[in-house]
Design an enzyme around this catalytic site. Sequence first.
Site, mmCIF file in Angstrom:
data_model
loop_
_atom_site.group_PDB
_atom_site.id
_atom_site.type_symbol
_atom_site.label_atom_id
_atom_site.label_comp_id
_atom_site.label_asym_id
_atom_site.label_seq_id
_atom_site.Cartn_x
_atom_site.Cartn_y
_atom_site.Cartn_z
ATOM 1 N N LEU D 81 70.957 142.484 63.803
ATOM 2 C CA LEU D 81 71.607 141.770 64.897
ATOM 3 C C LEU D 81 70.900 140.468 65.261
ATOM 4 C CD1 LEU D 81 72.594 144.869 67.035
ATOM 5 C CD2 LEU D 81 74.012 143.590 65.427
ATOM 6 N N ASP D 134 49.540 146.271 50.238
ATOM 7 C CA ASP D 134 49.894 146.320 48.815
ATOM 8 C C ASP D 134 48.732 145.889 47.926
ATOM 9 O OD1 ASP D 134 51.690 146.499 46.513
ATOM 10 O OD2 ASP D 134 51.702 144.317 46.523
#
Lengths: 168, 168, 168, 168, 168, 168
Positions: D81, D134
């Site tokens: 949104l 990561d």
Amino acid sequence: MTTDHKNVELSHVNQHGEANMVDVTEKSLTSRTATAEGFIKMTPQTLALIHHGDNKKGDVFAVARIAGIQAAKKCSDLIPLCHPLMLTKVKVDFEVDEHLNQIKVSSLCRLTGQTGVEMEALTAVSVACLTLFDMCKAADPGMEIFGIKVLSKEGGKSGSWQAKSKGA
Amino acid sequence: MTTDHKNVELSHVNQHGEANMVDVTEKSLTSRTATAEGFIKMTPQTLALIHHGDNKKGDVFAVARIAGIQAAKKCSDLIPLCHPLMLTKVKVDFEVDEHLNQIKVSSLCRLTGQTGVEMEALTAVSVACLTLFDMCKAADPGMEIFGIKVLSKEGGKSGSWQAKSKGA
Amino acid sequence: MTTDHKNVELSHVNQHGEANMVDVTEKSLTSRTATAEGFIKMTPQTLALIHHGDNKKGDVFAVARIAGIQAAKKCSDLIPLCHPLMLTKVKVDFEVDEHLNQIKVSSLCRLTGQTGVEMEALTAVSVACLTLFDMCKAADPGMEIFGIKVLSKEGGKSGSWQAKSKGA
Amino acid sequence: MTTDHKNVELSHVNQHGEANMVDVTEKSLTSRTATAEGFIKMTPQTLALIHHGDNKKGDVFAVARIAGIQAAKKCSDLIPLCHPLMLTKVKVDFEVDEHLNQIKVSSLCRLTGQTGVEMEALTAVSVACLTLFDMCKAADPGMEIFGIKVLSKEGGKSGSWQAKSKGA
Amino acid sequence: MTTDHKNVELSHVNQHGEANMVDVTEKSLTSRTATAEGFIKMTPQTLALIHHGDNKKGDVFAVARIAGIQAAKKCSDLIPLCHPLMLTKVKVDFEVDEHLNQIKVSSLCRLTGQTGVEMEALTAVSVACLTLFDMCKAADPGMEIFGIKVLSKEGGKSGSWQAKSKGA
Amino acid sequence: MTTDHKNVELSHVNQHGEANMVDVTEKSLTSRTATAEGFIKMTPQTLALIHHGDNKKGDVFAVARIAGIQAAKKCSDLIPLCHPLMLTKVKVDFEVDEHLNQIKVSSLCRLTGQTGVEMEALTAVSVACLTLFDMCKAADPGMEIFGIKVLSKEGGKSGSWQAKSKGA
């Protein structure tokens, strides 16, 4: 073999009514193909603008074809519960019907994978139609896109499926 | 004011038949709104699966609504000659017709910008329909998407435009 | 089998300190699953707005679930050294804790592939939390997202791994 | 001026509980800035791998910085949104705390526009943290991301807002 | 084995001159590698700004490396008739030539798949060059990118291919 | 007015050598245009395949044109420190040189905005060249892309800039 699908459950919603991505981890890799079609209707004047006898305006179809191919590749980004997959073939074709003042868009998607590719074929058709709309809208904002459906599916556990000859 | 568009040229193809992105640099910023609609037809059994009296399967519509809103924002990435733009409002709604066994999807897009937003409204409707198809396809692969068209446009130099009441 | 990872090298940086995408070409295809979790803390008033007894505001969770699923699919586009991969399952769930005024977001990602999916699971959790933040921020801009970690990994050469029961 | 937000309605859900993109068409263009922060905790050994005295592993931070900047630009594609918007500045910084064995990630986003940019700032921080995770996960899969929150917002009708000094 | 490609047909256009995505469904999975290179020429002053003896401006190369790696992953989104595929390795390197006032960018892409990866390698090189251009353009808008070509391909039915030592 | 750019600082790296997105918040909105060009060299046989006297293979150029236009719109997603912006015009053209066996690709990008659009113009040219490469590579893997540079910039505080007539 043509099978009628009579599942009485929605695979994409769980028992609590929540969105559910189907787990296809255990499905075997099989060759899968799906075809789909859709139509866009316009005024005869608009159709004439993009379909001369000498086909000078060929780029209109080239642009819509590329848009459809690219959209098939983006399917899992557009449809939230679609799995990402690696299409090995996407084909988008156009057929002008000067009597009905409409263009038929047809698509074929194919891969060797764990899940069917009918959403990819439908997405290719839809976005190719939208692109035709975009390119003609200055001349004809009242066009309509219709008749988007799967024509056939092959491969996978459920075997082949063919749309009945008369519509949904 | 309602104007009939009678342009006899395609703005998106130049005189050589090549794809042409319209130059909107000099257009003034005005408030623009477009509405569109589309339909998906399914079997009564499928419609019942997603539309119980107690509406337990509400996520089906929530997912399709989000997919439509997100797709409107991606419009310029999907439709090659669309300009990138900054939508200030996207709305996607659903209306179930249990007599005709179909769902109406309607959308509204709005922004203050240099170009109209009807392609964004059509893209929202198309992708919301595709998402409904995806979520129901295990139960009903023969569904059909139809009646995708612009309902109205407001703003910009050409003023307001309304679709005629009966079809394309 | 639970193994402690004690590698003393960073696989993602080479000996010159330069970013390095790990080469997984020779890795075998195995079934891999990862689970992750994260939390968002808010005021009791805000929590009440999205979690009534009758659960009327269900769309809040539906939107966050879809955002998390979509984000897992975009992981290699977000995390520069992640490999593109084809998830076969993504699951995002929510658990409201009215005593601690927080929501637990948990995720599961799965595929048959050459590399683990914990980054995908973490990305799903992070973006689902961000979406909850977005939907509640007008009422409560002071919310906090915390406790994002991998819970378990299965598959691949290094076998299974479980987070210890108390934290990082 | 610091205002406490006490809205008792969720702007992103309508009265039927359906997802609702806020209409910002009528909002005036103002200069807006938001800052956010987040943390990632790791073992001392892992922190040492990326933070030598001679800072040889600088690419770890460079990669995470770029990932955060790119993610801020993708915010409206990740958070359903959020409005698309044109950031005029994104800044991501890192501060290593060798006593607490953690890295603080801070971000600043800015634009002249119709809506605030705190979601962009939070997204930059979240994805920068995920990228650090990561790059270090082979050495340390038990890291934890925490403390993601908005620090300040400036501009727009509601004026300035500052996070309280101690937490959520 | 080095083969000269002498196909007299374009695989990417059908007999009607229409864009055609090659069908690779039946191709077997083989390990494939491609390498490519490209160059960017700048003034000696500009080169000095990014390549000090003490290499303080290392982030310039880190940013360009990440951009190249990310672009390789986006290849099928950029090049319309490329197949989506799952790279298992992308490598981008830089070599500064202070005599010729230019930087050589080289790339390697690898996967086990049904189609070659030379377009991915070329895309990595091109976008890394563009990123170097972007980072230096305030100082030197007259830079030129040149010499982008495939160096080698391995794997697949057509075997290995090597660029001839002197140019196109 | 033509100005020589002699900045001795890199705007895209801060004093610590870290990547830096330039803050353009305070820049005024002005009309900006940039043009760029690039070339692809191939064998005479390959050139003949895409450039018959009757131009039957027109789709090759149509596909490359669309790829270039779409890439310009994606520039801020490809080049890490580029600002997102709303192009109001992108143009990509091709000129076949049968004597030199090469194709010139030229582009023009335009908008009213706070930052220049030369990176968008260069990206359009680069990706159009890559697309031509892709479509011809089965016939001619030894092609070379070269001569990618900015031709001119107009608008913004620094005024107009023209490339010198002979090269970099």
